[in-house]
Design a protein around this motif. Structure first.
Motif, PDB file in Angstrom:
ATOM      1  N   PRO A   1     -14.680  -3.301  -9.530  1.00  0.00           N
ATOM      2  CA  PRO A   1     -13.563  -2.020 -10.154  1.00  0.00           C
ATOM      3  C   PRO A   1     -12.882  -1.377  -9.390  1.00  0.00           C
ATOM      4  O   PRO A   1     -12.238  -0.712 -10.071  1.00  0.00           O
ATOM      5  N   ARG A   2     -13.692  -0.434  -8.381  1.00  0.00           N
ATOM      6  CA  ARG A   2     -13.687   0.610  -7.520  1.00  0.00           C
ATOM      7  C   ARG A   2     -13.180  -0.388  -6.427  1.00  0.00           C
ATOM      8  O   ARG A   2     -14.546  -0.460  -5.692  1.00  0.00           O
ATOM      9  N   VAL A   3     -12.255   0.303  -5.684  1.00  0.00           N
ATOM     10  CA  VAL A   3     -12.614  -0.141  -3.655  1.00  0.00           C
ATOM     11  C   VAL A   3     -12.346   1.997  -2.939  1.00  0.00           C
ATOM     12  O   VAL A   3     -11.163   1.950  -3.804  1.00  0.00           O
ATOM     13  N   GLY A   4     -13.047   1.568  -2.050  1.00  0.00           N
ATOM     14  CA  GLY A   4     -12.324   3.011  -1.387  1.00  0.00           C
ATOM     15  C   GLY A   4     -12.406   2.109   0.355  1.00  0.00           C
ATOM     16  O   GLY A   4     -12.949   1.390   0.188  1.00  0.00           O
ATOM     17  N   LEU A   5     -10.803   2.743   1.264  1.00  0.00           N
ATOM     18  CA  LEU A   5     -10.561   1.954   1.585  1.00  0.00           C
ATOM     19  C   LEU A   5     -10.985   3.263   3.018  1.00  0.00           C
ATOM     20  O   LEU A   5      -9.784   4.225   2.931  1.00  0.00           O
ATOM     21  N   VAL A   6     -11.117   3.071   4.337  1.00  0.00           N
ATOM     22  CA  VAL A   6     -10.919   4.600   5.213  1.00  0.00           C
ATOM     23  C   VAL A   6     -10.109   3.408   5.827  1.00  0.00           C
ATOM     24  O   VAL A   6     -10.837   2.365   6.964  1.00  0.00           O
ATOM     25  N   LEU A   7      -9.406   4.105   6.251  1.00  0.00           N
ATOM     26  CA  LEU A   7      -8.836   3.661   7.548  1.00  0.00           C
ATOM     27  C   LEU A   7      -8.234   4.918   9.232  1.00  0.00           C
ATOM     28  O   LEU A   7      -7.435   5.748   8.770  1.00  0.00           O
TER      29      LEU A   7
ATOM     30  N   VAL B   1     -12.812  -7.402  -1.672  1.00  0.00           N
ATOM     31  CA  VAL B   1     -13.723  -6.888  -1.857  1.00  0.00           C
ATOM     32  C   VAL B   1     -12.962  -6.690  -4.111  1.00  0.00           C
ATOM     33  O   VAL B   1     -14.578  -6.178  -4.891  1.00  0.00           O
ATOM     34  N   ALA B   2     -12.028  -5.879  -4.096  1.00  0.00           N
ATOM     35  CA  ALA B   2     -11.922  -5.720  -5.252  1.00  0.00           C
ATOM     36  C   ALA B   2     -11.839  -7.126  -6.418  1.00  0.00           C
ATOM     37  O   ALA B   2     -12.027  -6.379  -7.719  1.00  0.00           O
ATOM     38  N   ALA B   3     -11.649  -8.016  -6.251  1.00  0.00           N
ATOM     39  CA  ALA B   3     -11.452  -9.293  -6.782  1.00  0.00           C
ATOM     40  C   ALA B   3     -13.243  -9.100  -7.352  1.00  0.00           C
ATOM     41  O   ALA B   3     -14.018  -9.853  -8.578  1.00  0.00           O
TER      42      ALA B   3
ATOM     43  N   ILE C   1     -13.917  -0.833   4.156  1.00  0.00           N
ATOM     44  CA  ILE C   1     -13.867  -0.681   2.347  1.00  0.00           C
ATOM     45  C   ILE C   1     -15.107  -0.825   1.716  1.00  0.00           C
ATOM     46  O   ILE C   1     -16.263  -1.696   2.240  1.00  0.00           O
ATOM     47  N   SER C   2     -15.269  -0.001   0.699  1.00  0.00           N
ATOM     48  CA  SER C   2     -15.962   0.582  -0.112  1.00  0.00           C
ATOM     49  C   SER C   2     -16.418   0.232  -1.389  1.00  0.00           C
ATOM     50  O   SER C   2     -15.336   0.704  -2.341  1.00  0.00           O
ATOM     51  N   PRO C   3     -17.041  -1.347  -1.372  1.00  0.00           N
ATOM     52  CA  PRO C   3     -16.704  -1.009  -3.243  1.00  0.00           C
ATOM     53  C   PRO C   3     -17.857  -0.464  -4.135  1.00  0.00           C
ATOM     54  O   PRO C   3     -18.891  -0.185  -3.204  1.00  0.00           O
TER      55      PRO C   3
ATOM     56  N   GLN D   1     -13.445  -6.868  15.852  1.00  0.00           N
ATOM     57  CA  GLN D   1     -14.975  -6.779  15.607  1.00  0.00           C
ATOM     58  C   GLN D   1     -15.296  -5.757  14.637  1.00  0.00           C
ATOM     59  O   GLN D   1     -14.269  -5.036  14.367  1.00  0.00           O
ATOM     60  N   THR D   2     -17.005  -6.348  13.730  1.00  0.00           N
ATOM     61  CA  THR D   2     -17.481  -5.430  12.740  1.00  0.00           C
ATOM     62  C   THR D   2     -18.448  -4.947  13.426  1.00  0.00           C
ATOM     63  O   THR D   2     -19.414  -5.369  14.589  1.00  0.00           O
ATOM     64  N   THR D   3     -18.881  -3.933  13.027  1.00  0.00           N
ATOM     65  CA  THR D   3     -19.998  -3.234  13.293  1.00  0.00           C
ATOM     66  C   THR D   3     -20.548  -2.415  12.329  1.00  0.00           C
ATOM     67  O   THR D   3     -20.000  -3.074  10.983  1.00  0.00           O
ATOM     68  N   ALA D   4     -21.649  -1.953  12.054  1.00  0.00           N
ATOM     69  CA  ALA D   4     -22.277  -1.533  10.733  1.00  0.00           C
ATOM     70  C   ALA D   4     -21.818  -1.020  10.160  1.00  0.00           C
ATOM     71  O   ALA D   4     -21.981  -0.333   8.769  1.00  0.00           O
ATOM     72  N   MET D   5     -20.610   0.110  10.758  1.00  0.00           N
ATOM     73  CA  MET D   5     -19.736   0.738   9.495  1.00  0.00           C
ATOM     74  C   MET D   5     -18.168   0.308  10.054  1.00  0.00           C
ATOM     75  O   MET D   5     -17.617   1.133   8.929  1.00  0.00           O
ATOM     76  N   PHE D   6     -17.409   0.234  10.171  1.00  0.00           N
ATOM     77  CA  PHE D   6     -16.085  -0.458  10.813  1.00  0.00           C
ATOM     78  C   PHE D   6     -16.198  -1.607  11.253  1.00  0.00           C
ATOM     79  O   PHE D   6     -16.688  -2.455  11.655  1.00  0.00           O
TER      80      PHE D   6
END
Length: 103
Positions: free
Chosen positions: A71-77, A66-68, A7-9, A40-45
């Protein structure tokens, strides 16, 4: 299933004093940890394991957290959906690869 997501705010209160986004990303990680699902959380995912409905619900909650702040959020899944393999695969996949490396 295993889901790898990121998730990228962008903008708003999500931006740290140094220009990073770690505080907003931490909110998503809090949601994942509170879910109780293997993760599991890593540096990128962040990797999350469970059935479709529970995994997608956590991804949505993390995105909303994150959206809270942004104003803009990117999601890669990316999802690995494999019938009959619903738990233990987060570590199992790595274990099977390591077995080949030890040959």
């Amino acid at each position: 299933m295993i889901v790898a997501f990121s998730i990228s705010p962008s903008g708003g209160d999500a931006v740290d004093a140094d220009g990073g986004m770690s505080a907003a990303v931490a909110e998503a990680v809090r949601v994942v940890r509170a879910s109780g699902l293997p993760h599991q959380t890593t540096a990128m995912f962040t990797y999350l394991e469970g059935d479709w409905d529970e995994v997608m619900a956590v991804v949505k909650q993390a995105t909303d957290a994150v959206a809270a702040l942004a104003p803009r959020v990117g999601l890669v899944l990316k999802a690995d959906i494999r019938a009959g393999h619903t738990e233990g695969e987060l570590a199992g996949k790595v274990t099977r690869v390591r077995a080949h490396l030890d040959d």
